[in-house]
Design a protein around this motif. Structure first.
Motif, PDB file in Angstrom:
ATOM      1  N   ASP A 113       0.878  -1.162   0.000  1.00 47.26           N
ATOM      2  CA  ASP A 113       0.000   0.000   0.000  1.00 47.26           C
ATOM      3  C   ASP A 113       0.921   1.218   0.000  1.00 47.26           C
ATOM      4  O   ASP A 113       1.468   1.595   1.039  1.00 47.26           O
ATOM      5  N   THR A 114       1.107   1.813  -1.169  1.00 48.40           N
ATOM      6  CA  THR A 114       2.155   2.806  -1.383  1.00 48.40           C
ATOM      7  C   THR A 114       1.583   4.226  -1.378  1.00 48.40           C
ATOM      8  O   THR A 114       0.697   4.543  -2.182  1.00 48.40           O
ATOM      9  N   PRO A 115       2.108   5.094  -0.485  1.00 53.32           N
ATOM     10  CA  PRO A 115       1.630   6.484  -0.424  1.00 53.32           C
ATOM     11  C   PRO A 115       1.921   7.232  -1.734  1.00 53.32           C
ATOM     12  O   PRO A 115       2.964   7.036  -2.347  1.00 53.32           O
ATOM     13  N   GLN A 116       0.979   8.083  -2.125  1.00 57.88           N
ATOM     14  CA  GLN A 116       1.121   8.897  -3.328  1.00 57.88           C
ATOM     15  C   GLN A 116       1.220  10.371  -2.927  1.00 57.88           C
ATOM     16  O   GLN A 116       0.927  10.741  -1.794  1.00 57.88           O
ATOM     17  N   GLY A 117       1.596  11.212  -3.859  1.00 53.83           N
ATOM     18  CA  GLY A 117       1.771  12.638  -3.587  1.00 53.83           C
ATOM     19  C   GLY A 117       0.501  13.368  -3.214  1.00 53.83           C
ATOM     20  O   GLY A 117       0.545  14.401  -2.567  1.00 53.83           O
ATOM     21  N   ASN A 118      -0.661  12.849  -3.570  1.00 45.83           N
ATOM     22  CA  ASN A 118      -1.932  13.523  -3.314  1.00 45.83           C
ATOM     23  C   ASN A 118      -2.553  13.141  -1.973  1.00 45.83           C
ATOM     24  O   ASN A 118      -3.702  13.442  -1.709  1.00 45.83           O
ATOM     25  N   GLY A 119      -1.784  12.425  -1.129  1.00 49.86           N
ATOM     26  CA  GLY A 119      -2.289  12.011   0.171  1.00 49.86           C
ATOM     27  C   GLY A 119      -3.005  10.672   0.153  1.00 49.86           C
ATOM     28  O   GLY A 119      -3.345  10.138   1.195  1.00 49.86           O
TER      29      GLY A 119
END
Length: 159
Positions: free
Chosen positions: A110-116
């Protein structure tokens, strides 16, 4: 490609040796249709517990958009050439195979993205030892079995 294709090659890539000590790295992520998506610098450190054949490996990616992602791996050697790994955002376990100069590492995170937000991504990484202090990684990331990005990563080991 099968991991057995690397049997007998050198230098050996052994996670329990390479991921121990201080490392730094650099990464570029490209889309499968071409084009640069992101760049990152990596700082990492690992410690080996010989009693359990386990590496505790922490790596922090600092991306060019200002965000960062830290992975805290526990990598356990099962048998010769076979590994499993855990990290707090994984779905299940990471599985690894090693032969000669190569290490193949697969997992879903579950990889965090730049948009939160975050997305479950499937990673398929191939590590290739250059010498005892450097390796190059070619990886892919995707969803639902469809890869959409390629990562090119270089690590340099200090100790």
């Amino acid at each position: 490609m099968a991991i057995d294709a690397f049997a007998g090659t050198s230098p050996l890539f052994l996670p329990e040796k390479f991921f121990v000590g201080r490392l730094e790295g650099w990464a570029v992520l490209e889309s499968f249709v071409g084009g640069l998506l992101k760049r990152a610098t990596i700082s990492a450190h690992g410690e080996f517990d010989p009693n359990t054949d386990t590496v505790l490996f922490t790596e922090t990616y600092a991306f060019d958009d200002g965000r960062s992602d830290t992975l805290r791996w526990t990598i356990h050697k099962l048998t010769e050439g076979e590994y499993i790994g855990h990290e707090n955002r994984l779905e299940g376990e990471a599985v690894g195979q090693q032969a000669g100069c190569a290490f193949h590492w697969k997992y879903t995170r579950d990889t965090p993205q730049g948009n939160g937000k975050s997305f479950k991504l499937n990673f398929d990484d191939w590590f290739y030892a250059i010498d005892d202090r450097a390796c190059i990684v070619r990886g892919s990331a995707g969803r639902a079995g469809i890869p959409f990005a390629t990562a090119h990563v270089t690590y340099r080991k200090f100790s």
